[in-house]
Design a protein around this motif. Structure first.
Motif, short mmCIF file in Angstrom:
data_model
loop_
_atom_site.label_atom_id
_atom_site.label_comp_id
_atom_site.label_asym_id
_atom_site.label_seq_id
_atom_site.Cartn_x
_atom_site.Cartn_y
_atom_site.Cartn_z
N GLN B 58 0.83 -1.21 0.00
CA GLN B 58 0.00 0.00 0.00
C GLN B 58 0.86 1.26 0.00
O GLN B 58 0.50 2.26 -0.61
CB GLN B 58 -1.01 0.01 1.15
N ARG B 59 2.02 1.19 0.67
CA ARG B 59 2.92 2.35 0.64
C ARG B 59 3.46 2.58 -0.78
O ARG B 59 3.54 3.71 -1.24
CB ARG B 59 4.08 2.14 1.61
N ASP B 60 3.80 1.48 -1.46
CA ASP B 60 4.30 1.62 -2.83
C ASP B 60 3.23 2.20 -3.76
O ASP B 60 3.54 3.00 -4.64
CB ASP B 60 4.75 0.25 -3.36
N ILE B 61 1.98 1.79 -3.56
CA ILE B 61 0.90 2.31 -4.40
C ILE B 61 0.73 3.81 -4.14
O ILE B 61 0.64 4.61 -5.07
CB ILE B 61 -0.43 1.56 -4.14
N GLN B 62 0.73 4.19 -2.87
CA GLN B 62 0.61 5.62 -2.53
C GLN B 62 1.76 6.44 -3.12
O GLN B 62 1.55 7.52 -3.67
CB GLN B 62 0.59 5.80 -1.02
N THR B 63 2.98 5.92 -2.99
CA THR B 63 4.15 6.63 -3.51
C THR B 63 4.06 6.77 -5.03
O THR B 63 4.34 7.84 -5.58
CB THR B 63 5.44 5.87 -3.13
N ALA B 64 3.65 5.69 -5.69
CA ALA B 64 3.54 5.73 -7.16
C ALA B 64 2.48 6.74 -7.59
O ALA B 64 2.68 7.51 -8.53
CB ALA B 64 3.20 4.33 -7.69
N LEU B 65 1.34 6.75 -6.89
CA LEU B 65 0.28 7.70 -7.24
C LEU B 65 0.76 9.15 -7.06
O LEU B 65 0.47 10.01 -7.89
CB LEU B 65 -0.97 7.45 -6.38
N THR B 66 1.49 9.40 -5.99
CA THR B 66 1.98 10.76 -5.73
C THR B 66 3.05 11.15 -6.74
O THR B 66 3.19 12.32 -7.09
CB THR B 66 2.50 10.87 -4.28
N LYS B 67 3.79 10.17 -7.24
CA LYS B 67 4.79 10.45 -8.29
C LYS B 67 4.06 10.81 -9.60
O LYS B 67 4.46 11.74 -10.29
CB LYS B 67 5.66 9.20 -8.49
N LEU B 68 2.98 10.09 -9.88
CA LEU B 68 2.22 10.35 -11.11
C LEU B 68 1.44 11.66 -11.00
O LEU B 68 1.29 12.40 -11.97
CB LEU B 68 1.25 9.20 -11.39
N VAL B 69 0.92 11.92 -9.81
CA VAL B 69 0.08 13.10 -9.59
C VAL B 69 0.62 13.86 -8.38
O VAL B 69 0.20 13.65 -7.24
CB VAL B 69 -1.39 12.68 -9.32
N PRO B 70 1.57 14.76 -8.60
CA PRO B 70 2.22 15.44 -7.47
C PRO B 70 1.25 16.37 -6.73
O PRO B 70 0.28 16.86 -7.30
CB PRO B 70 3.36 16.23 -8.11
N PHE B 71 1.54 16.58 -5.44
CA PHE B 71 0.72 17.46 -4.60
C PHE B 71 0.68 18.86 -5.19
O PHE B 71 -0.38 19.49 -5.29
CB PHE B 71 1.31 17.48 -3.18
N GLU B 72 1.83 19.35 -5.62
CA GLU B 72 1.88 20.68 -6.20
C GLU B 72 2.20 20.61 -7.68
O GLU B 72 3.17 19.98 -8.09
CB GLU B 72 2.92 21.53 -5.49
N ALA B 73 1.38 21.27 -8.46
CA ALA B 73 1.62 21.38 -9.89
C ALA B 73 0.82 22.60 -10.34
O ALA B 73 0.24 23.31 -9.52
CB ALA B 73 1.17 20.12 -10.61
N ASP B 74 0.75 22.79 -11.62
CA ASP B 74 0.05 23.99 -12.12
C ASP B 74 -1.47 23.73 -12.21
O ASP B 74 -2.05 23.77 -13.29
CB ASP B 74 0.63 24.33 -13.50
N TYR B 75 -2.08 23.45 -11.06
CA TYR B 75 -3.50 23.13 -11.04
C TYR B 75 -4.37 24.39 -11.07
O TYR B 75 -3.98 25.42 -10.52
CB TYR B 75 -3.85 22.33 -9.77
N SER B 76 -5.56 24.30 -11.67
CA SER B 76 -6.47 25.46 -11.65
C SER B 76 -7.37 25.46 -10.40
O SER B 76 -7.80 26.52 -9.96
CB SER B 76 -7.32 25.55 -12.92
N HIS B 77 -7.68 24.27 -9.87
CA HIS B 77 -8.52 24.18 -8.68
C HIS B 77 -7.78 24.82 -7.50
O HIS B 77 -6.63 24.46 -7.21
CB HIS B 77 -8.83 22.71 -8.40
#
Lengths: 136, 136, 136
Positions: B58-77
């Motif tokens: 589960q830690r690997d899945i969470q890490t992979a998801l955060t790598k694919l979708v970073p907390f900070e990016a150029d989001y409009s929301h």
């Protein structure tokens, strides 16, 4: 028993809120409680449930998907829409939502989005309702 | 007919095993065979079925998801949780699991995980059971 | 009531078309209309619905998934298949497809693919059919 909702996309990548159209089917069928299945019979589209209040969310999801799966890459599929097929697998083509007292039981912020990944096109979404049966 | 299971997350990203809580509902309802639907009525969370034995998965899945979708990016929301909405769409908010002889029919290594992507929060998961009906 | 379809993968990453095998179950059970649930009881495999006509599509999906989730990375799971677990969560382990007049109601280009992410292995897919019940 299987109902269809028509969707017309105007852009290549577009999320279209179909919540009301699905609710209309439930109301017309008179289904009070059970499960509502929404199925997309296309291979370059999908269906997701996400925030309906702030439309910036759907834009962020589309942008993120396109970042993960770019339009152009070293794809073997020669029709120029390999990205759309890949996005379809990531997002999925079916959803199950509960029906309670005749209404779709969505969370406060949830809406049902048809996800177009290879528009503009005329699409359709299949809907089936299964009545809840209590244990006897 | 629709039951709820409460979940309390303690971190921003966290997978919480809800297998036992879902099984309790099935047992209490006395459902012997059919389909168990698990639905997350939130737009910044999800539900997945994956390995329950080794928590490193589960830690690997969470890490992979955060790598694919970073907390900070150029989001409009503008609410600071666009990443959580995107992860929700990638993982999904509903699952259907079979019930056999009164038990969730999971594979040997499978567990049901509530996926928190914007915690800590109080959450709930909706459950509905549909009885198998044989062809007549 | 729960039926199984056996699948034998020959490669580490492989998509196997199980559409015909699932249709056989529906035909044997004599189910005319309702929902067909397909469930993968494994944590390093998945199930998707995508184009069945041009096999290049499934190769593109596999390549894209491996690009997003590489075989080797800084994973904590020590069995050498963390990537397969992550892909399983991204693709999902269950699908619901409609049954109409005794047939799987797939779109023109759709096929049901078992997704092997940690083969070669002997796998199985669970199938359950729920009959449509009209509102009374």
């Amino acid at each position: 028993m299987i109902r269809y909702v028509n969707v017309k996309s105007r852009m290549r990548n577009e999320f279209i809120d179909i919540t009301e159209k699905v609710q209309e089917v439930i109301t017309e069928e008179g289904m009070k409680s059970g499960v509502c299945y929404i199925y997309v019979p296309h291979t370059t589209a999908g269906i997701t449930i996400n925030e309906g209040a702030d439309t910036s969310v759907q834009r962020d999801i589309q942008t993120a998907l396109t970042k993960l799966v770019p339009f152009e890459a070293d794809y073997s599929h020669r029709e120029g829409n390999a990205d759309a097929h890949i996005k379809s697998t990531l997002v999925g083509v079916s959803q199950s939502v509960f029906i309670d007292e005749g209404n779709l039981l969505l969370g406060t912020w949830q809406a049902l989005y048809f996800c177009e990944f290879d528009g503009p096109r005329h699409r359709r979404v299949a809907i089936q309702l299964i009545k809840a049966v209590t244990p006897s």
